[in-house]
Design a protein around this motif. Structure first.
Motif, PDB file in Angstrom:
ATOM      1  N   GLY A  11      38.933  45.958  48.102  1.00 30.55           N
ATOM      2  CA  GLY A  11      38.319  45.043  47.147  1.00 30.55           C
ATOM      3  C   GLY A  11      36.823  44.887  47.311  1.00 30.55           C
ATOM      4  O   GLY A  11      36.224  43.969  46.765  1.00 30.55           O
ATOM      5  N   THR A  12      36.195  45.816  48.063  1.00 34.84           N
ATOM      6  CA  THR A  12      34.752  45.724  48.280  1.00 34.84           C
ATOM      7  C   THR A  12      33.957  46.660  47.364  1.00 34.84           C
ATOM      8  O   THR A  12      32.736  46.706  47.440  1.00 34.84           O
TER       9      THR A  12
ATOM     10  N   VAL B 226      37.763  50.472  47.450  1.00 33.23           N
ATOM     11  CA  VAL B 226      38.436  49.924  46.271  1.00 33.23           C
ATOM     12  C   VAL B 226      39.687  49.171  46.709  1.00 33.23           C
ATOM     13  O   VAL B 226      39.939  48.047  46.259  1.00 33.23           O
TER      14      VAL B 226
ATOM     15  N   ARG C 242      34.114  48.071  43.128  1.00 39.32           N
ATOM     16  CA  ARG C 242      34.791  47.876  41.843  1.00 39.32           C
ATOM     17  C   ARG C 242      35.608  49.097  41.448  1.00 39.32           C
ATOM     18  O   ARG C 242      35.103  50.216  41.397  1.00 39.32           O
ATOM     19  N   GLU C 243      36.876  48.866  41.141  1.00 38.81           N
ATOM     20  CA  GLU C 243      37.784  49.944  40.777  1.00 38.81           C
ATOM     21  C   GLU C 243      37.340  50.639  39.490  1.00 38.81           C
ATOM     22  O   GLU C 243      37.351  51.865  39.398  1.00 38.81           O
ATOM     23  N   ASP C 244      36.919  49.878  38.486  1.00 42.69           N
ATOM     24  CA  ASP C 244      36.509  50.494  37.225  1.00 42.69           C
ATOM     25  C   ASP C 244      35.285  51.388  37.410  1.00 42.69           C
ATOM     26  O   ASP C 244      35.208  52.474  36.842  1.00 42.69           O
ATOM     27  N   LEU C 245      34.345  50.959  38.230  1.00 46.51           N
ATOM     28  CA  LEU C 245      33.159  51.767  38.487  1.00 46.51           C
ATOM     29  C   LEU C 245      33.528  53.037  39.255  1.00 46.51           C
ATOM     30  O   LEU C 245      33.052  54.126  38.953  1.00 46.51           O
TER      31      LEU C 245
END
Length: 65
Positions: free
Chosen positions: A28-29, A25, A31-34
Motif C-alpha cells: 500500500g505504499t 503496491v 498506487r496500484e493504478d499508477l
C-alpha cells in the motif's frame, strides 16, 4: 490547460527504481493504478556493481561529453 478543447499528445515515460514496485503496491505504499499504467514494458537491468565491464565504457562516454 485552461482550454475546453481536447488536445492529443504523445508521451514516453521511462522510470527506474531500486524497489520492487509490485511489493510496494501490495504494502500500500505505491498506487496500484499508477503501477499498472507505467508497467507496460519492463527492462530488467542489473546494478552497475554487477556489470563492472560497463564502467570504462560509461567513463569514456561521459568524459567525451
Amino acid at each position: 490547460m485552461g482550454s475546453r478543447e481536447p488536445l492529443r499528445f504523445d508521451v514516453r515515460l521511462i522510470a527506474a527504481t531500486n524497489r520492487l514496485l509490485e511489493d510496494e503496491v501490495k504494502k500500500g505504499t505505491f498506487r496500484e493504478d499508477l503501477f499498472y499504467r507505467i508497467n507496460v514494458i519492463t527492462i530488467p537491468l542489473p546494478p552497475l556493481r554487477d556489470r563492472k565491464e560497463d564502467v570504462p565504457l560509461l567513463v569514456n562516454h561521459f568524459l567525451q561529453k
